[in-house]
Design a protein around this motif. Structure first.
Motif, mmCIF file in Angstrom:
data_model
loop_
_atom_site.group_PDB
_atom_site.id
_atom_site.type_symbol
_atom_site.label_atom_id
_atom_site.label_comp_id
_atom_site.label_asym_id
_atom_site.label_seq_id
_atom_site.Cartn_x
_atom_site.Cartn_y
_atom_site.Cartn_z
ATOM 1 N N ASP A 59 -53.124 -28.383 131.865
ATOM 2 C CA ASP A 59 -54.331 -29.153 131.571
ATOM 3 C C ASP A 59 -55.392 -28.247 130.914
ATOM 4 O O ASP A 59 -56.006 -28.611 129.907
ATOM 5 C CB ASP A 59 -54.867 -29.763 132.876
ATOM 6 C CG ASP A 59 -56.032 -30.705 132.597
ATOM 7 O OD1 ASP A 59 -55.866 -31.601 131.746
ATOM 8 O OD2 ASP A 59 -57.107 -30.520 133.211
ATOM 9 N N THR A 60 -55.577 -27.050 131.478
ATOM 10 C CA THR A 60 -56.557 -26.108 130.923
ATOM 11 C C THR A 60 -56.164 -25.699 129.503
ATOM 12 O O THR A 60 -56.997 -25.654 128.607
ATOM 13 C CB THR A 60 -56.671 -24.852 131.821
ATOM 14 O OG1 THR A 60 -56.978 -25.268 133.151
ATOM 15 C CG2 THR A 60 -57.757 -23.908 131.325
ATOM 16 N N ARG A 120 -54.362 -27.359 127.395
ATOM 17 C CA ARG A 120 -54.524 -28.479 126.457
ATOM 18 C C ARG A 120 -55.994 -28.579 126.024
ATOM 19 O O ARG A 120 -56.307 -28.713 124.839
ATOM 20 C CB ARG A 120 -54.054 -29.776 127.125
ATOM 21 C CG ARG A 120 -54.029 -30.980 126.197
ATOM 22 C CD ARG A 120 -53.533 -32.230 126.916
ATOM 23 N NE ARG A 120 -54.246 -32.501 128.163
ATOM 24 C CZ ARG A 120 -55.472 -33.018 128.232
ATOM 25 N NH1 ARG A 120 -56.134 -33.311 127.124
ATOM 26 N NH2 ARG A 120 -56.048 -33.241 129.410
ATOM 27 N N LYS A 121 -56.896 -28.481 126.989
ATOM 28 C CA LYS A 121 -58.327 -28.595 126.670
ATOM 29 C C LYS A 121 -58.796 -27.424 125.807
ATOM 30 O O LYS A 121 -59.602 -27.586 124.889
ATOM 31 C CB LYS A 121 -59.149 -28.642 127.963
ATOM 32 C CG LYS A 121 -58.980 -29.968 128.707
ATOM 33 C CD LYS A 121 -59.732 -29.943 130.020
ATOM 34 C CE LYS A 121 -59.670 -31.308 130.713
ATOM 35 N NZ LYS A 121 -59.814 -31.163 132.165
ATOM 36 N N SER A 141 -56.916 -25.718 123.774
ATOM 37 C CA SER A 141 -56.322 -25.917 122.458
ATOM 38 C C SER A 141 -57.143 -26.927 121.642
ATOM 39 O O SER A 141 -57.375 -26.743 120.439
ATOM 40 C CB SER A 141 -54.887 -26.405 122.634
ATOM 41 O OG SER A 141 -54.316 -26.662 121.384
ATOM 42 N N GLU A 142 -57.614 -27.984 122.308
ATOM 43 C CA GLU A 142 -58.440 -28.992 121.614
ATOM 44 C C GLU A 142 -59.759 -28.385 121.140
ATOM 45 O O GLU A 142 -60.217 -28.651 120.033
ATOM 46 C CB GLU A 142 -58.713 -30.181 122.546
ATOM 47 C CG GLU A 142 -57.510 -31.119 122.668
ATOM 48 C CD GLU A 142 -57.634 -32.112 123.835
ATOM 49 O OE1 GLU A 142 -58.710 -32.168 124.475
ATOM 50 O OE2 GLU A 142 -56.638 -32.821 124.109
ATOM 51 N N ALA A 143 -60.361 -27.547 121.992
ATOM 52 C CA ALA A 143 -61.633 -26.910 121.614
ATOM 53 C C ALA A 143 -61.421 -25.949 120.439
ATOM 54 O O ALA A 143 -62.228 -25.892 119.505
ATOM 55 C CB ALA A 143 -62.226 -26.167 122.811
ATOM 56 N N SER A 175 -61.095 -27.979 117.329
ATOM 57 C CA SER A 175 -62.380 -28.541 116.967
ATOM 58 C C SER A 175 -63.235 -27.515 116.216
ATOM 59 O O SER A 175 -63.867 -27.829 115.209
ATOM 60 C CB SER A 175 -63.101 -29.028 118.229
ATOM 61 O OG SER A 175 -64.427 -29.337 117.925
ATOM 62 N N GLY A 179 -67.168 -24.946 124.675
ATOM 63 C CA GLY A 179 -65.982 -25.487 125.347
ATOM 64 C C GLY A 179 -64.907 -24.423 125.516
ATOM 65 O O GLY A 179 -64.302 -24.277 126.584
ATOM 66 N N HIS A 182 -63.464 -23.067 129.178
ATOM 67 C CA HIS A 182 -62.053 -23.128 129.611
ATOM 68 C C HIS A 182 -61.458 -21.734 129.789
ATOM 69 O O HIS A 182 -60.609 -21.528 130.661
ATOM 70 C CB HIS A 182 -61.224 -23.976 128.636
ATOM 71 C CG HIS A 182 -61.675 -25.407 128.585
ATOM 72 N ND1 HIS A 182 -61.705 -26.214 129.697
ATOM 73 C CD2 HIS A 182 -62.144 -26.168 127.557
ATOM 74 C CE1 HIS A 182 -62.168 -27.413 129.359
ATOM 75 N NE2 HIS A 182 -62.441 -27.401 128.071
#
Length: 507
Positions: A335-336, A338-339, A341-343, A346, A405, A409
């Motif tokens: 979960d960490t 994934r978040k 990676s999204e940041a 972005s 972000g 994380h």
């Protein structure tokens, strides 16, 4: 005829830890800190009975470390044997020499092999030099009672002798550690030596690659340099890393996704005795599946690096701790990641948007960046007087949010794995930096820890940052982004007096 090649150090802006696994990407900036390798013949001519020799001499000199090592290179199976005292050995250069010479053997037909043989019988004289920016001179500056400022660094002569970290008195036999700034000196050094040797031996022609030309580079020869340098570096390190540091040393700033480790498995077997020439063919024909996309900071933005002086961190042990946590708590760690990676994605999107806006609406872009460089971020939006400027400010604020972000994380990951990825002292420093006028973002590069911090500044706001950092005992380094990868140089950098401090920084 001497060949001089140079390769840049790096700053991994995003992708720490994630970049170890495909298909996660990292944004890596190459810098003006460069490693130089000078290759020339050791002897003017071949001795009359030279043809009968099965060995040739290799001399490796590192003036900054006051070291000189002599080797014998077996011409048949391309293995190096050190014949001087063993404490001065350099595994990175040793592997670079073996793999580059093996690549020449593998690439040439019978006629060319005879010429290669002649060239090698003249011996190889290799000198390595690293820009001051790779090493920490903080202790010397403090010892001289000078302030911790970029000016004090700029006053050091180019290629100053390297200091060693203070040895722990309890560990009598421990080797002194060179105090470094974390710019990837081993990758830049390996790449420079491989490039200089491959060019010297005629395997590649890098003549078109000089730093002054910002042409689209033909990558065929660079790809060969990359494969050989990547392999030599992994074998010298004793493990297959993500390779982003070697990739940026070869090609410059980029968005990078790692190669599958299996591509160099034959080299790992070679370490156990398979002939190098066979291995090299495998390596060069292998399915190198890394991905590399052009990327650099948008215009009017500057990369700054600071050295907090709290002693370095060990990246391998931090990576080990994070991997252990991933195994023990797969659900939370996924979960960490994934978040995170999204940041990361972005931030990349916002940077690309800013580069595009700069290209298409230069005047509006330049005007608003100029205004924002003098104000704190909470005042930026109200300055935009038309839609393009508003788009620029929104992308700037989007990049800031993405960085906050990423930092959040990374801290979560550090807490869970019980390693100081963004230690509390760094958090306070980064928060203070991000609240200053004209600062887009700040973070810890790469795997984090105490080694360094970085900031991206707008316009001319950098000088404020160096003052504030200096007041809290952080030394602002002379490192800047330079998107250029490996290059041929026109001469010995010591005679030209190349130093990043002189050539690119107006303090």
């Amino acid at each position: 005829m001497a060949v001089v090649a140079s390769a840049p150090g790096k700053v991994l802006m995003t992708g720490g830890y994630l970049i170890l696994e495909r298909p996660n990407a990292g944004l890596v900036l190459s810098t003006n800190a460069r490693f130089f390798a000078i290759v020339k013949p050791l002897y003017e001519e071949i001795k009359p009975d030279g043809w009968a020799w099965a060995w040739t001499d290799v001399k490796l000199t590192s003036p900054q470390m006051s070291r000189e090592s002599m080797y014998k290179l077996a011409l048949k199976n391309v293995t190096l044997q050190c014949v001087s005292s063993s404490d001065s050995r350099n595994p990175f250069v040793e592997q670079a020499v073996q793999y580059a010479v093996a690549a020449a053997h593998a690439a040439f037909d019978k006629n060319k092999k005879e010429l290669l043989h002649k060239l090698l019988l003249q011996g190889l004289d290799i000198t390595i030099l690293g820009s001051n920016e790779f090493y920490s001179y903080r202790n010397q500056i403090e010892a001289r009672g000078l302030p911790l400022t970029p000016e004090a660094l700029a006053a050091l002569p180019p290629f100053t002798s390297i200091t060693f970290n203070i040895e722990d008195s309890k560990a009598e036999n421990c080797k002194p550690e060179v105090a470094k700034t974390g710019l990837g000196s081993s990758a830049a050094m390996t790449t420079a030596v491989v490039a200089a040797l491959l060019h010297y031996l005629g395997v590649v022609n890098l003549s078109s690659l000089t730093k002054d030309q910002d042409q689209e580079r033909d990558t065929t020869d660079l790809d060969i340099v990359h494969m050989i340098a990547q392999t030599a570096h992994c074998i010298a390190q004793g493990k297959v890393g993500s390779g982003f540091d070697v990739s940026s040393a070869v090609y410059g700033s980029q968005r990078y996704v790692r190669f599958s480790p299996e591509v160099i498995s034959s080299a790992q077997v070679a370490a156990k005795g398979l002939p190098l020439e066979e291995v090299i063919v495998d390596i060069l024909k292998g399915k190198w599946d890394h991905e590399r996309t052009k990327f650099s900071l948008p215009p009017l933005m500057t990369l700054l690096l600071g050295e907090p002086g709290t002693g370095g961190s060990s990246t391998p042990s931090m990576v080990g701790a994070v991997k252990k946590w991933q195994k023990s708590d797969p659900h939370k760690s996924l979960d960490t990641w994934r978040k995170l990676s999204e940041a990361n994605s972005s931030l990349e999107v916002q940077f690309n948007m800013l580069s595009k806006l700069a290209e298409e609406h230069w005047d509006a872009y330049k005007c608003i960046i100029d205004i924002c460089s003098r104000l704190r971020p909470d005042k930026w939006l109200e300055q935009a007087s038309e839609p393009t400027q508003e788009a620029v400010v929104k992308a700037l604020l989007g990049a800031r949010d993405a960085m906050l972000g990423i930092r959040y994380h990374m801290r979560q990951m550090g807490d869970a794995a019980d390693v100081p990825i963004e230690p509390e002292t760094q958090t306070r420093l980064l928060d203070a930096t991000m609240n200053m006028e004209g600062i887009l973002l700040a973070g810890v590069p790469g795997a984090g820890g105490f080694d360094a911090i970085f900031a991206v500044t707008l316009g001319d706001s950098g000088s404020n940052v160096t003052k504030v950092w200096s007041s809290v005992n952080v030394l602002a380094l002379l490192v800047r982004e330079d998107p250029c990868g490996v290059s041929l140089e026109s001469g010995d950098p010591r005679t030209i007096g190349i130093t990043a401090a002189v050539s690119s920084v107006h303090i």
